[in-house]
Design a protein around this motif. Structure first.
Motif, short mmCIF file in Angstrom:
data_model
loop_
_atom_site.label_atom_id
_atom_site.label_comp_id
_atom_site.label_asym_id
_atom_site.label_seq_id
_atom_site.Cartn_x
_atom_site.Cartn_y
_atom_site.Cartn_z
N LEU A 57 -3.15 5.32 3.34
CA LEU A 57 -3.22 3.86 3.27
C LEU A 57 -4.61 3.49 2.80
O LEU A 57 -5.60 3.80 3.47
CB LEU A 57 -2.94 3.27 4.65
N SER B 217 -0.19 9.60 -2.56
CA SER B 217 0.26 8.35 -1.97
C SER B 217 1.15 7.57 -2.93
O SER B 217 1.94 6.76 -2.53
CB SER B 217 -0.93 7.49 -1.56
N LYS B 218 0.98 7.82 -4.24
CA LYS B 218 1.81 7.11 -5.22
C LYS B 218 3.18 7.80 -5.37
O LYS B 218 4.15 7.18 -5.74
CB LYS B 218 1.12 7.10 -6.58
N PRO C 93 1.47 9.77 3.59
CA PRO C 93 0.74 9.01 2.58
C PRO C 93 -0.62 8.55 3.10
O PRO C 93 -0.90 8.63 4.29
CB PRO C 93 1.66 7.80 2.34
N SER D 231 0.81 -1.21 0.00
CA SER D 231 0.00 0.00 0.00
C SER D 231 0.84 1.26 0.00
O SER D 231 0.62 2.16 -0.80
CB SER D 231 -0.93 -0.02 1.22
N CYS D 232 1.80 1.37 0.91
CA CYS D 232 2.63 2.58 0.93
C CYS D 232 3.89 2.33 1.75
O CYS D 232 4.04 1.28 2.39
CB CYS D 232 1.85 3.78 1.49
N GLU D 233 4.79 3.32 1.69
CA GLU D 233 6.04 3.25 2.44
C GLU D 233 6.13 4.45 3.36
O GLU D 233 5.67 5.54 3.02
CB GLU D 233 7.25 3.27 1.49
#
Length: 837
Positions: free
Chosen positions: A288, A273-274, A286, A215-217
């Motif tokens: 989620l 978020s990308k 970001p 999903s994200c970092e």
């Protein structure tokens, strides 16, 4: 008394073991018990009694991590459970599931998980998603992560259902920290946080059954991520359920991340978020996306306070629902443990909300060499750390944030090479490749507590700079003495200081000063450690009157200065810092002569002679040296073997010395002492006894029979018929593994009966009945020796790898109850009660 085939019962009395020096090795379960890896065994200890209860044997490699289901975080979901479960992962990639029955305390191995990890398991983390369902994730140094589901049986004895939900690779930079959480709301979504060698926190989302999607970092840490922990949902203004993630790193920092539900996800958020996100944009952070819901992530706080790598962070377990609160309450309190030898508790200030360090413990630990992990007790009133030296450190909040040290189990953190009973039988001493010698004793309690005595480590007489391979306790009258042999060519003689003698009196509740009244003669109070960890210098009574009036801790001025030891008389079992610093014995002599590292030592029964051997590849180096106790002069060099002499033992009358060797031979020397104190000796027998290395030997305490045990998986019983002839009486049935340790005990009333303890390379210990009849000339008459297996000791109280040494306690009074001590390559020291019926 026992006849051949009589019933023999064996009970665990004591297990001493240190913790593997690995980060995710310890887990504190909702059961109140703590699990940890001790070499390739999983050890279980009770913080209430400070005793190791059992060890779980099945792993063939070092245990890297353990994890309870449910852990202390899910105590509120564990109320109805009759069984608790434990996962353990090892350095070969194997994960085993164990079941503990709370009703009877019995353990069983449920199953070994399908092996999806090719290298060592580095972390296991799980959550309870319902009363009977758990999800857990495992990760390995091969870069793989697996997510599993486990369904517990509704009734005791039922089968667990295990299924693998998802297995994926994260690439060459493997993950070393994991945490799972159920996201707030009714979506049923699970979030998995992982971190490791790439300094980022990766968040994956998935359903209860589906795959997990990246999903994200979260970026910000500048070194390896070492620990991650999700909180349970925390209500803000009694409306919104936020969830918090705490992370720690080798950059010495701790970060708290807030995940707040978004009402709706705007396109802008979705785009952000990308995008690559820098630290400056972390105010929003970001988003989620998890199924139909989404969560805005932001950096809540950055905690700076530790001066070295922060190896673990953990939220305080939730407090159960009460009259004031309908739901379980997640306290805003975080425990961190660091290599700077401290643990800290962090909480937000009531007015400003700024996170502050409110409690610091461990700052006086000179010998802890840093903490590898910290854990909360289920009720949040105790905190446990495990350290570099395999040690545990436990503090309990006794009120008003006053955290006081508590007793914990202790033990070696490397293979235990030798063990012996004190001359008086009051204690056992063990030595290890962890470069320490340790003394364990039953600490008798005046009040009628359960059992009345628990075993504890009461002294650490030698802390050395070399691995210690062997030791012998001197059996002569007077003060307690022992000789240690290490990976150096010198044997060292140690004598008990006054502080130890007084501590021993407190442990045994003796009324008199000492059995030999030696206390008045001892002028040495203790010993100081040397700079290189070699010679321990004495501290004399006259020189320390001022120091002895202070307590041990008052002597510590700053962290930088290493203080003199303050020898202390303990009125209750000492804790780690005291053991490591204030219980050393002074060295009185060095014995020079051997050409290589020492390998074996033994003392005769009168305490007049000491025999020593070293590692050898030639006949000249393989000599056994004899030393006179007291003068410590070399009085003999016995030549017979061509390779290392692995064990030696004097016969019960001290007339013969039996030696066994890697060259597959055993030898017997006659030892004669003249009236003037001179020693004469000669080789009377040398014989090939086995087809492989002979590891061990033991004399019959009431005759001139002896047993030898070998790598060829056999034990042979021999008898000296005349001065120079040996007859083999029998070979015991072949064992399942190499025989590495033997110890023979006889019974005083029935001298023709005995028990032979046999220890093996696979950790198993068996006790064999030996019974025989003697002819008038003392030889064993026909039909000879009768043997039978008396008992095979339960694997859950046996060793999990090679048994290195066995020793019976000499028991002159009681003929039916005996004690057997053992040590092994699983870092464990064990004491068994053996009852003959």
């Amino acid at each position: 008394m026992m006849s051949n085939g009589g019933k023999v019962e064996v009970k665990r009395v004591f297990i001493g073991a240190g913790c593997n020096r690995i980060v995710n090795n310890v887990s504190w379960g909702a059961s109140g018990l703590v699990s940890f890896g001790a070499h390739n065994a999983v050890a279980i200890f009770s913080p209430k009694s400070a005793q190791i209860l059992t060890t779980l044997p099945e792993h063939k490699a070092v245990v890297n991590c353990t994890h309870w289901l449910p852990t202390s975080k899910f105590l509120f979901k564990a109320k109805q459970l009759e069984q608790h479960y434990l996962l353990s992962g090892d350095a070969a990639g194997v994960i085993i599931l164990w079941e503990l029955s709370l009703t009877n305390g019995k353990w069983r191995q449920v199953l070994q998980l399908p092996q999806l990890h090719e290298k060592g398991v580095t972390c296991i983390s799980g959550i309870m998603v319902s009363q009977t369902e758990a999800m857990f994730a495992s990760t390995s140094s091969d870069g793989s992560v697996c997510v599993w589901e486990l369904v517990f049986p509704l009734t005791g004895g039922g089968d667990c259902k295990l299924s693998i939900l998802h297995s994926f690779s994260v690439g060459s930079k493997s993950m070393v920290a994991l945490s799972l959480a159920e996201l707030p709301g009714d979506s049923g979504q699970i979030v998995l946080a992982m971190g490791g060698l790439d300094n980022k926190i990766h968040l994956y989302c998935g359903g209860r059954t589906g795959k997990f999607v990246h999903s994200c970092e979260l970026k910000g840490h500048t070194d390896w991520i070492r620990s991650l922990d999700f909180s349970l949902p925390i209500s803000i203004n009694e409306k919104v359920n936020n969830i918090f993630l705490v992370s720690s790193s080798q950059d010495k920092g701790i970060r708290i991340w807030k995940m707040a539900p978004c009402s709706s996800v705007s396109n802008g958020h979705a785009i952000s978020s990308k995008r690559e996100i820098s630290l400056s944009s972390y105010i929003e952070g970001p988003v989620l996306v998890a199924g139909s819901s989404s969560f805005q992530i932001s950096l809540e706080s950055l905690l700076i306070g530790h001066e070295d790598w922060v190896y673990s962070v953990m939220w305080q377990p939730p407090l159960p629902a009460s009259r004031e609160r309908h739901a379980n309450y997640q306290p805003l309190s975080i425990l961190s443990a660091s290599m700077d030898k401290t643990m800290m508790i962090w909480q937000p200030e009531k007015n400003s909300g700024v996170w502050m360090n409110v409690v610091t413990v461990g700052e006086l630990s000179h010998c802890a060499l840093g903490f590898y992990g910290g854990h909360w007790s289920p009720d949040g009133d105790s905190i446990l750390a495990h350290g570099y030296g395999g040690s545990f450190h436990l503090w309990k909040n006794v009120g008003n944030d006053n955290w006081l040290p508590q007793k914990v189990p202790s033990g070696h953190f490397a293979s235990v090479t030798d063990i012996a009973w004190a001359r008086t039988g009051d204690y056992i001493m063990s030595v290890s490749h962890d470069q320490t010698a340790r003394i364990y004793a039953p600490w008798k309690v005046k009040a009628s507590l359960e059992d009345g005595e628990f075993w504890h480590e009461i002294a650490r007489p030698q802390v050395h700079g070399h691995d210690i391979n062997c030791m012998a306790i001197i059996h002569s009258k007077g003060n307690h003495r022992f000789v240690g042999g290490a990976d150096e060519k010198v044997a060292r003689v140690f004598e008990a200081p006054l502080s130890f003698l007084k501590t021993l009196n407190n442990a045994t509740l003796r009324k008199s000063c000492s059995s030999d009244d030696v206390i008045g003669d001892v002028q040495i109070l203790g010993a100081n450690m040397s700079a290189l960890g070699l010679s321990q210098k004495p501290i004399y009574v006259q020189a320390v009157h001022e120091a002895s009036e202070r307590s041990g801790v008052d002597g510590f001025e700053t962290l930088e200065t290493i203080p003199d030891a303050v020898p202390t008389v303990f009125t209750e079992p000492p804790i780690e810092d005291q053991l490591a610093w204030h219980t050393l014995w002074p060295e009185s002599h060095k014995l020079y002569g051997h050409g290589n590292e020492l390998f074996a030592l033994c003392c005769d029964h009168k305490g007049e002679l000491l025999a020593s051997s070293c590692k050898a590849q030639s006949a000249v180096v393989a000599e056994v040296w004899l030393w006179q106790v007291g003068s410590w002069k070399a009085v003999g060099r016995l030549q017979s073997h061509s390779l290392t002499v692995t064990q030696m033992e004097f016969s019960h009358d001290d007339n013969f010395l039996l030696t066994v060797s890697r060259d597959r031979q055993f030898s017997i020397f006659s030892i004669t002492k003249t009236g003037t104190g001179e020693i004469s000796y000669r080789l009377i027998v040398r014989q090939e006894g086995h087809k492989r290395i002979i590891w061990s030997c033991s004399w019959n305490p009431h005759g001139h029979e002896f047993a030898t045990g070998s790598r060829d998986k056999t034990v042979k019983i021999w008898m000296m018929e005349r001065e120079s002839s040996i007859r083999q009486l029998m070979t015991l049935p072949q064992f399942t593994s190499s025989v590495t340790a033997l110890s023979w005990i006889g019974f005083h009333r029935q001298k023709n009966n005995g028990l032979l303890a046999v220890g093996m390379e696979n950790g198993q210990i068996e006790l064999w009945n030996l019974s025989y009849k003697r002819a008038d000339d003392g030889s064993i008459a026909a039909p000879g020796l009768a043997t039978s297996l008396a008992v095979r000791i339960d694997p859950f109280i046996c060793h999990a790898s090679t048994v290195n040494h066995l020793a019976w306690k000499k028991n002159e009074d009681d003929h039916t109850s005996m004690q057997l001590a053992s040590c092994g390559a699983d870092n464990c020291v064990r004491v068994f009660d053996v009852t003959v019926q």
